[in-house]
Motif scaffolding. Structure first.
Motif, PDB file in Angstrom:
ATOM      1  N   GLU A  22       2.065  22.457  -8.150  1.00  0.00           N
ATOM      2  CA  GLU A  22       2.587  21.472  -9.092  1.00  0.00           C
ATOM      3  C   GLU A  22       2.062  20.103  -8.675  1.00  0.00           C
ATOM      4  OE1 GLU A  22       4.754  21.834 -11.776  1.00  0.00           O
ATOM      5  OE2 GLU A  22       4.482  23.984 -11.560  1.00  0.00           O
ATOM      6  N   VAL A  23       1.676  19.290  -9.651  1.00  0.00           N
ATOM      7  CA  VAL A  23       1.156  17.952  -9.368  1.00  0.00           C
ATOM      8  C   VAL A  23       2.277  16.945  -9.532  1.00  0.00           C
ATOM      9  CG1 VAL A  23      -0.505  16.205 -10.070  1.00  0.00           C
ATOM     10  CG2 VAL A  23      -1.103  18.611 -10.245  1.00  0.00           C
ATOM     11  N   SER A  24       2.402  16.062  -8.572  1.00  0.00           N
ATOM     12  CA  SER A  24       3.348  14.960  -8.695  1.00  0.00           C
ATOM     13  C   SER A  24       2.696  13.708  -8.129  1.00  0.00           C
ATOM     14  CB  SER A  24       4.649  15.274  -7.968  1.00  0.00           C
ATOM     15  OG  SER A  24       4.415  15.396  -6.589  1.00  0.00           O
ATOM     16  N   SER A  25       3.185  12.567  -8.531  1.00  0.00           N
ATOM     17  CA  SER A  25       2.638  11.308  -8.053  1.00  0.00           C
ATOM     18  C   SER A  25       3.562  10.730  -6.994  1.00  0.00           C
ATOM     19  CB  SER A  25       2.508  10.318  -9.202  1.00  0.00           C
ATOM     20  OG  SER A  25       1.550  10.765 -10.109  1.00  0.00           O
ATOM     21  N   GLU A  26       3.014   9.862  -6.187  1.00  0.00           N
ATOM     22  CA  GLU A  26       3.782   9.210  -5.142  1.00  0.00           C
ATOM     23  C   GLU A  26       3.731   7.709  -5.338  1.00  0.00           C
ATOM     24  OE1 GLU A  26       2.130  10.545  -1.465  1.00  0.00           O
ATOM     25  OE2 GLU A  26       3.096  12.478  -1.591  1.00  0.00           O
ATOM     26  N   LYS A  27       4.520   7.017  -4.555  1.00  0.00           N
ATOM     27  CA  LYS A  27       4.558   5.561  -4.640  1.00  0.00           C
ATOM     28  C   LYS A  27       3.411   4.930  -3.870  1.00  0.00           C
ATOM     29  CE  LYS A  27       9.454   4.863  -5.309  1.00  0.00           C
ATOM     30  NZ  LYS A  27      10.639   4.156  -4.860  1.00  0.00           N
ATOM     31  N   ILE A  28       2.933   3.816  -4.395  1.00  0.00           N
ATOM     32  CA  ILE A  28       1.936   2.995  -3.728  1.00  0.00           C
ATOM     33  C   ILE A  28       2.646   1.724  -3.289  1.00  0.00           C
ATOM     34  CG2 ILE A  28      -0.210   1.712  -4.028  1.00  0.00           C
ATOM     35  CD1 ILE A  28      -0.916   3.813  -6.232  1.00  0.00           C
ATOM     36  N   SER A  29       2.548   1.389  -2.025  1.00  0.00           N
ATOM     37  CA  SER A  29       3.272   0.223  -1.509  1.00  0.00           C
ATOM     38  C   SER A  29       2.453  -1.060  -1.675  1.00  0.00           C
ATOM     39  CB  SER A  29       3.613   0.420  -0.033  1.00  0.00           C
ATOM     40  OG  SER A  29       2.443   0.295   0.762  1.00  0.00           O
ATOM     41  N   ARG A  30       3.127  -2.187  -1.573  1.00  0.00           N
ATOM     42  CA  ARG A  30       2.465  -3.494  -1.632  1.00  0.00           C
ATOM     43  C   ARG A  30       1.438  -3.636  -0.523  1.00  0.00           C
ATOM     44  NH1 ARG A  30       7.494  -7.654  -2.613  1.00  0.00           N
ATOM     45  NH2 ARG A  30       8.241  -6.641  -4.503  1.00  0.00           N
ATOM     46  N   LYS A  31       1.808  -3.178   0.665  1.00  0.00           N
ATOM     47  CA  LYS A  31       0.912  -3.285   1.821  1.00  0.00           C
ATOM     48  C   LYS A  31      -0.372  -2.486   1.592  1.00  0.00           C
ATOM     49  CE  LYS A  31       0.968  -2.721   6.827  1.00  0.00           C
ATOM     50  NZ  LYS A  31       1.743  -2.325   7.991  1.00  0.00           N
ATOM     51  N   GLN A  32      -0.235  -1.266   1.053  1.00  0.00           N
ATOM     52  CA  GLN A  32      -1.410  -0.442   0.764  1.00  0.00           C
ATOM     53  C   GLN A  32      -2.289  -1.111  -0.292  1.00  0.00           C
ATOM     54  OE1 GLN A  32       1.072   2.870  -0.317  1.00  0.00           O
ATOM     55  NE2 GLN A  32       0.053   4.189   1.197  1.00  0.00           N
ATOM     56  N   LEU A  33      -1.672  -1.601  -1.351  1.00  0.00           N
ATOM     57  CA  LEU A  33      -2.424  -2.251  -2.412  1.00  0.00           C
ATOM     58  C   LEU A  33      -3.182  -3.468  -1.890  1.00  0.00           C
ATOM     59  CD1 LEU A  33      -3.273  -2.587  -5.337  1.00  0.00           C
ATOM     60  CD2 LEU A  33      -1.135  -3.816  -5.748  1.00  0.00           C
ATOM     61  N   ASP A  34      -2.525  -4.310  -1.117  1.00  0.00           N
ATOM     62  CA  ASP A  34      -3.181  -5.487  -0.551  1.00  0.00           C
ATOM     63  C   ASP A  34      -4.362  -5.075   0.332  1.00  0.00           C
ATOM     64  OD1 ASP A  34      -1.410  -7.171  -1.845  1.00  0.00           O
ATOM     65  OD2 ASP A  34      -0.150  -7.499  -0.075  1.00  0.00           O
ATOM     66  N   TRP A  35      -4.192  -4.018   1.104  1.00  0.00           N
ATOM     67  CA  TRP A  35      -5.259  -3.541   1.988  1.00  0.00           C
ATOM     68  C   TRP A  35      -6.462  -3.077   1.162  1.00  0.00           C
ATOM     69  CZ3 TRP A  35      -7.560   1.195   3.477  1.00  0.00           C
ATOM     70  CH2 TRP A  35      -8.248   1.156   4.698  1.00  0.00           C
ATOM     71  N   TYR A  36      -6.213  -2.278   0.095  1.00  0.00           N
ATOM     72  CA  TYR A  36      -7.302  -1.809  -0.762  1.00  0.00           C
ATOM     73  C   TYR A  36      -8.043  -2.979  -1.410  1.00  0.00           C
ATOM     74  CZ  TYR A  36      -5.169   2.865  -0.577  1.00  0.00           C
ATOM     75  OH  TYR A  36      -4.656   4.070  -0.175  1.00  0.00           O
ATOM     76  N   MET A  37      -7.310  -3.918  -1.963  1.00  0.00           N
ATOM     77  CA  MET A  37      -7.939  -5.039  -2.663  1.00  0.00           C
ATOM     78  C   MET A  37      -8.691  -5.958  -1.697  1.00  0.00           C
ATOM     79  SD  MET A  37      -7.464  -4.634  -5.875  1.00  0.00           S
ATOM     80  CE  MET A  37      -7.344  -2.867  -5.851  1.00  0.00           C
ATOM     81  N   ASN A  38      -8.137  -6.179  -0.534  1.00  0.00           N
ATOM     82  CA  ASN A  38      -8.838  -7.009   0.455  1.00  0.00           C
ATOM     83  C   ASN A  38     -10.126  -6.332   0.928  1.00  0.00           C
ATOM     84  OD1 ASN A  38      -7.148  -9.273   0.451  1.00  0.00           O
ATOM     85  ND2 ASN A  38      -5.695  -8.231   1.793  1.00  0.00           N
ATOM     86  N   ASN A  39     -10.125  -5.011   1.056  1.00  0.00           N
ATOM     87  CA  ASN A  39     -11.351  -4.278   1.383  1.00  0.00           C
ATOM     88  C   ASN A  39     -12.385  -4.417   0.268  1.00  0.00           C
ATOM     89  OD1 ASN A  39     -10.499  -3.320   3.860  1.00  0.00           O
ATOM     90  ND2 ASN A  39      -9.675  -1.430   3.013  1.00  0.00           N
ATOM     91  N   LEU A  40     -11.927  -4.329  -0.977  1.00  0.00           N
ATOM     92  CA  LEU A  40     -12.828  -4.474  -2.115  1.00  0.00           C
ATOM     93  C   LEU A  40     -13.496  -5.854  -2.118  1.00  0.00           C
ATOM     94  CD1 LEU A  40     -13.934  -3.289  -4.788  1.00  0.00           C
ATOM     95  CD2 LEU A  40     -11.888  -4.188  -5.915  1.00  0.00           C
ATOM     96  N   LEU A  41     -12.745  -6.874  -1.782  1.00  0.00           N
ATOM     97  CA  LEU A  41     -13.277  -8.240  -1.816  1.00  0.00           C
ATOM     98  C   LEU A  41     -14.237  -8.552  -0.668  1.00  0.00           C
ATOM     99  CD1 LEU A  41     -10.243 -10.325  -3.004  1.00  0.00           C
ATOM    100  CD2 LEU A  41     -12.312  -9.764  -4.244  1.00  0.00           C
ATOM    101  N   LYS A  42     -14.320  -7.675   0.314  1.00  0.00           N
ATOM    102  CA  LYS A  42     -15.283  -7.886   1.401  1.00  0.00           C
ATOM    103  C   LYS A  42     -16.717  -7.656   0.925  1.00  0.00           C
ATOM    104  CE  LYS A  42     -12.059  -6.676   5.065  1.00  0.00           C
ATOM    105  NZ  LYS A  42     -11.715  -5.675   6.088  1.00  0.00           N
ATOM    106  N   ARG A  43     -16.886  -7.031  -0.226  1.00  0.00           N
ATOM    107  CA  ARG A  43     -18.206  -6.722  -0.756  1.00  0.00           C
ATOM    108  C   ARG A  43     -18.750  -7.898  -1.547  1.00  0.00           C
ATOM    109  NH1 ARG A  43     -20.193  -2.449   1.787  1.00  0.00           N
ATOM    110  NH2 ARG A  43     -21.829  -2.790   0.259  1.00  0.00           N
TER     111      ARG A  43
END
Length: 137
Positions: free
Chosen positions: A35-56
């Motif tokens: 069964e597929v279910s979704s999980e929560k994405i935290s603020r800290k995780q989101l900030d980390w992903y976006m900050n990594n993206l902006l390093k490019r």
């Protein structure tokens, strides 16, 4: 200023910033019965992903919001979340490039698309019950 007016003003400000692509992050988890279910994405995780993206060098800025998953029939929160994000880039990044730049599992990303009518995109998401939103530059 009422809520609708402030949402439109915020959308206009974001629209004028030059975002040209958007995508979605949605975590998926499979249980024993496949069964597929979704999980929560935290603020800290989101900030980390976006900050990594902006390093490019290809990406100059990003805007992201965490949105709760809502049952379309009962309008109740399902307990999981997903992320809508827009970014300004000199090229449309593939899923592989996005996942490498953000350091995220590629299966969590949805296809990146050009952001044609960004005012509508931003005001649509600002009108929701957002749990978190941030501008990254």
């Amino acid at each position: 200023m009422n809520t609708i007016e402030s949402r439109i003003e915020y959308g206009k400000a974001l629209d004028s910033m030059g975002f040209n692509y958007h995508s979605i992050i949605r975590y998926k988890r499979y249980d024993i019965d496949n069964e597929v279910s979704s999980e929560k994405i935290s603020r800290k995780q989101l900030d980390w992903y976006m900050n990594n993206l902006l390093k490019r060098k290809e990406v100059s800025m990003a805007w992201a919001c965490i949105e709760p998953d809502i049952d379309p029939y009962t309008k109740k929160h399902l307990g999981s979340t997903h992320v809508h994000f827009a970014y300004s880039s000199i090229i449309n990044l593939t899923l592989l490039q996005l996942s490498k730049f953000m350091r995220i599992n590629r299966t969590f990303l949805r296809e990146s698309h050009p952001l044609d009518f960004s005012m509508g995109y931003f005001t649509k998401h600002l009108g929701k019950n957002l749990l978190y939103h941030n501008l990254y530059a």
